[in-house]
Scaffold this motif. Structure first.
Motif, mmCIF file in Angstrom:
data_model
loop_
_atom_site.group_PDB
_atom_site.id
_atom_site.type_symbol
_atom_site.label_atom_id
_atom_site.label_comp_id
_atom_site.label_asym_id
_atom_site.label_seq_id
_atom_site.Cartn_x
_atom_site.Cartn_y
_atom_site.Cartn_z
ATOM 1 N N UNK A 45 0.850 -1.193 0.000
ATOM 2 C CA UNK A 45 0.000 0.000 0.000
ATOM 3 C C UNK A 45 0.893 1.253 0.000
ATOM 4 N N UNK A 46 0.360 2.368 -0.495
ATOM 5 C CA UNK A 46 1.145 3.604 -0.453
ATOM 6 C C UNK A 46 0.962 4.289 0.909
ATOM 7 N N UNK A 47 1.550 5.461 1.056
ATOM 8 C CA UNK A 47 1.547 6.150 2.354
ATOM 9 C C UNK A 47 0.135 6.552 2.798
ATOM 10 N N UNK A 48 -0.780 6.616 1.831
ATOM 11 C CA UNK A 48 -2.176 6.888 2.186
ATOM 12 C C UNK A 48 -2.993 5.610 2.300
ATOM 13 N N UNK A 49 -2.273 4.488 2.350
ATOM 14 C CA UNK A 49 -2.880 3.160 2.487
ATOM 15 C C UNK A 49 -3.757 2.787 1.304
ATOM 16 N N UNK A 50 -3.415 3.325 0.142
ATOM 17 C CA UNK A 50 -4.143 2.958 -1.076
ATOM 18 C C UNK A 50 -3.370 1.875 -1.801
ATOM 19 N N UNK A 51 -4.078 0.992 -2.488
ATOM 20 C CA UNK A 51 -3.439 -0.012 -3.344
ATOM 21 C C UNK A 51 -3.268 0.627 -4.721
ATOM 22 N N UNK A 52 -2.019 0.895 -5.149
ATOM 23 C CA UNK A 52 -1.829 1.691 -6.371
ATOM 24 C C UNK A 52 -2.450 1.056 -7.620
ATOM 25 N N UNK A 53 -2.451 -0.269 -7.737
ATOM 26 C CA UNK A 53 -3.028 -0.898 -8.925
ATOM 27 C C UNK A 53 -4.333 -1.617 -8.600
ATOM 28 N N UNK A 54 -4.863 -1.369 -7.435
ATOM 29 C CA UNK A 54 -6.113 -2.029 -7.049
ATOM 30 C C UNK A 54 -5.913 -3.484 -6.663
ATOM 31 N N UNK A 55 -4.635 -3.881 -6.442
ATOM 32 C CA UNK A 55 -4.341 -5.277 -6.105
ATOM 33 C C UNK A 55 -3.964 -5.389 -4.632
ATOM 34 N N UNK A 56 -4.500 -6.413 -3.955
ATOM 35 C CA UNK A 56 -4.195 -6.577 -2.537
ATOM 36 C C UNK A 56 -3.533 -7.931 -2.274
ATOM 37 N N UNK A 57 -4.089 -8.992 -2.878
ATOM 38 C CA UNK A 57 -3.661 -10.349 -2.528
ATOM 39 C C UNK A 57 -4.002 -11.266 -3.699
ATOM 40 N N UNK A 58 -3.098 -12.170 -4.015
ATOM 41 C CA UNK A 58 -3.247 -12.976 -5.231
ATOM 42 C C UNK A 58 -4.569 -13.749 -5.285
ATOM 43 N N UNK A 59 -4.973 -14.328 -4.156
ATOM 44 C CA UNK A 59 -6.213 -15.121 -4.172
ATOM 45 C C UNK A 59 -7.444 -14.242 -4.424
ATOM 46 N N UNK A 60 -7.358 -12.967 -4.020
ATOM 47 C CA UNK A 60 -8.515 -12.078 -4.164
ATOM 48 C C UNK A 60 -8.689 -11.540 -5.587
ATOM 49 N N UNK A 61 -7.652 -10.936 -6.131
ATOM 50 C CA UNK A 61 -7.817 -10.271 -7.446
ATOM 51 C C UNK A 61 -6.985 -10.893 -8.546
ATOM 52 N N UNK A 62 -6.122 -11.872 -8.233
ATOM 53 C CA UNK A 62 -5.212 -12.396 -9.246
ATOM 54 C C UNK A 62 -4.108 -11.391 -9.542
ATOM 55 N N UNK A 63 -3.516 -11.494 -10.722
ATOM 56 C CA UNK A 63 -2.446 -10.592 -11.152
ATOM 57 C C UNK A 63 -2.888 -9.950 -12.451
ATOM 58 N N UNK A 64 -2.147 -8.971 -12.973
ATOM 59 C CA UNK A 64 -2.498 -8.429 -14.297
ATOM 60 C C UNK A 64 -2.543 -9.533 -15.365
#
Ligand code: PLP
Length: 400
Positions: free
Chosen positions: A46-65
């Protein structure tokens, strides 16, 4: 998901073979690498504002690009609106049955992929599913089964493994929809090159990506694809399927995802050549003194030919079965004498495989004992025919 790192969308609508060959145009704008990068992260910072820059958090949840590319490409080839990647064809197929409500009634083929038959037998009743098996090539039987009680899902596979019975998919879709049931189709064997079940009314398409999509016998993968037009029922099951994958984790690794898309790049020319070779092999053995019958929907004499010719385009895929004449052991012996055909299970690779399904499946098998299943690859048709000829001859001599 924000995929701007790896993807610049095309501005034009291209034909399926173009989409397959270029993997929908995914590459790396940052490095210029033509194939897109493999992203191996299981977790994402996460960035300093706790945002996920590419909308990705965890492989099982969103996969990869890489997931997005694979899912977008396969959805595009099938003419669907969305796709979900799974760790295997069975993970994809059983997901559909697992997200149905307890007590749901499902109408499935008597003849279909052995693993799914076995899963439904072992786990269906335990989960409260009422599993009704019908000869899917008989529309009257399908209608009688569907109309007998409220049905949640009708499932079909055409041509059906391992006997290559042909199902009238448009007919089944109509029966299913008239009764308010969803219609799912296993399109592993025809592939989008030869059949487009969404044009015939399917709500969901399932693939074993292990087979022709990957095509190189080095990945196990599966996919589900959602139909192009939205309906409430389609949206509802799709949401459950997304949640199911996220929470149970039948996900594909990033390397395998990359290999799957790499295989898909050559899907169209592979399928065209494989189907032409399968036709040549089927024709060669169609009137052969040592073969009782060839099961291949491409042969005009095949009972499913008329329907297959109507709902398939450009060929009939690369799977056929030879019913060897004489005592059934002769078919097993023929497999044992093959030198070029590899004695192995699975299908859809560049190498031709031969399999005695009855022996492979064991005591539960419903496969005919005299049947040899062939998966045709990219070898010379003449070499494949010669290999089977010499194997048949040796098998006959041994019997004397
Ligand atoms: C192989 C296969 C499956 C199962 O896929 P896996 O990737 O092996 O789990 C399902 N349906 C058909 C028609 C298949 O050939």
């Amino acid at each position: 998901m924000n995929t701007s790192d790896t993807y610049t969308p095309w501005t034009q609508e291209y034909r399926p073979e173009t989409r397959a060959a270029q993997g929908d145009g995914w590459r790396s704008p940052t490095t210029g690498a033509v194939p897109p990068p493999i992203s191996l992260g299981a977790t994402y910072a996460r960035d300093a504002d706790y945002r996920a820059p590419a909308g990705l958090a965890y492989l099982r949840d969103q996969g990869t690009p890489g997931y997005e590319q694979a899912e977008q490409v396969v959805a595009g080839l099938e003419g669907g609106s969305d796709a979900l990647l799974f760790s295997s064809g069975m993970a994809a197929a059983t997901a559909v049955f697992q997200v149905l409500p307890a007590g749901a009634r499902v109408v499935v083929p008597q003849t279909m992929y052995f693993g799914l038959t076995k899963w439904l037998r072992e786990f269906g009743p335990q989960r409260g599913l009422e599993v009704v098996q019908v000869p899917m090539n008989d529309l009257d039987a399908v209608a009688a089964a569907v109309d007998a009680a409220p049905t949640a899902l009708v499932w079909a596979e055409s041509p059906a493994n391992p006997t290559w019975l042909v199902t009238d998919l448009a007919g089944c879709a109509e029966i299913a929809h008239r009764a308010g049931a969803l219609f799912g189709v296993d399109n592993t064997v025809p592939t989008p090159v030869h059949a487009r079940p969404f044009d015939l009314g399917a709500d969901l398409i399932m693939h074993s990506g292990t087979k022709y999509l990957n095509g190189h016998t080095d990945v196990v993968a599966g996919l589900l694809v959602k139909a192009p037009q939205r309906t409430e029922a389609r949206d509802a099951i799709w949401e459950r399927l997304q949640l199911h994958r996220r929470l149970t984790g039948p996900i594909l690794g990033p390397l395998e995802t990359y290999l799957l898309v790499r295989g898909i790049r050559t899907l169209y020319p592979r399928m065209r050549q494989i189907s032409a070779t399968a036709m040549a092999v089927a024709e060669h053995f169609a009137a052969h003194p040592l073969i009782r019958r060839v099961a291949y929907p491409g042969l005009p004499t095949d009972p499913g030919h008329e329907i297959a010719a109507r709902q398939m385009t450009g060929g009939f895929s690369g799977m056929l079965s030879l019913h060897v004449d004489g005592p059934w052991q002769q078919s097993l012996r023929t497999a044992n004498h093959c030198e070029l055909f590899i004695r192995a299970t699975s299908l859809g690779g560049v190498e031709s495989l031969v399999e005695h399904r009855y022996t492979f499946e064991g005591p539960d098998s419903t496969s005919p004992k005299d049947m040899l299943r062939l998966s045709i690859g990219l070898e010379s048709p003449a070499d494949l025919v010669a290999d089977l000829e010499q194997a048949l001859e040796k098998a006959v001599k041994e019997d004397r």
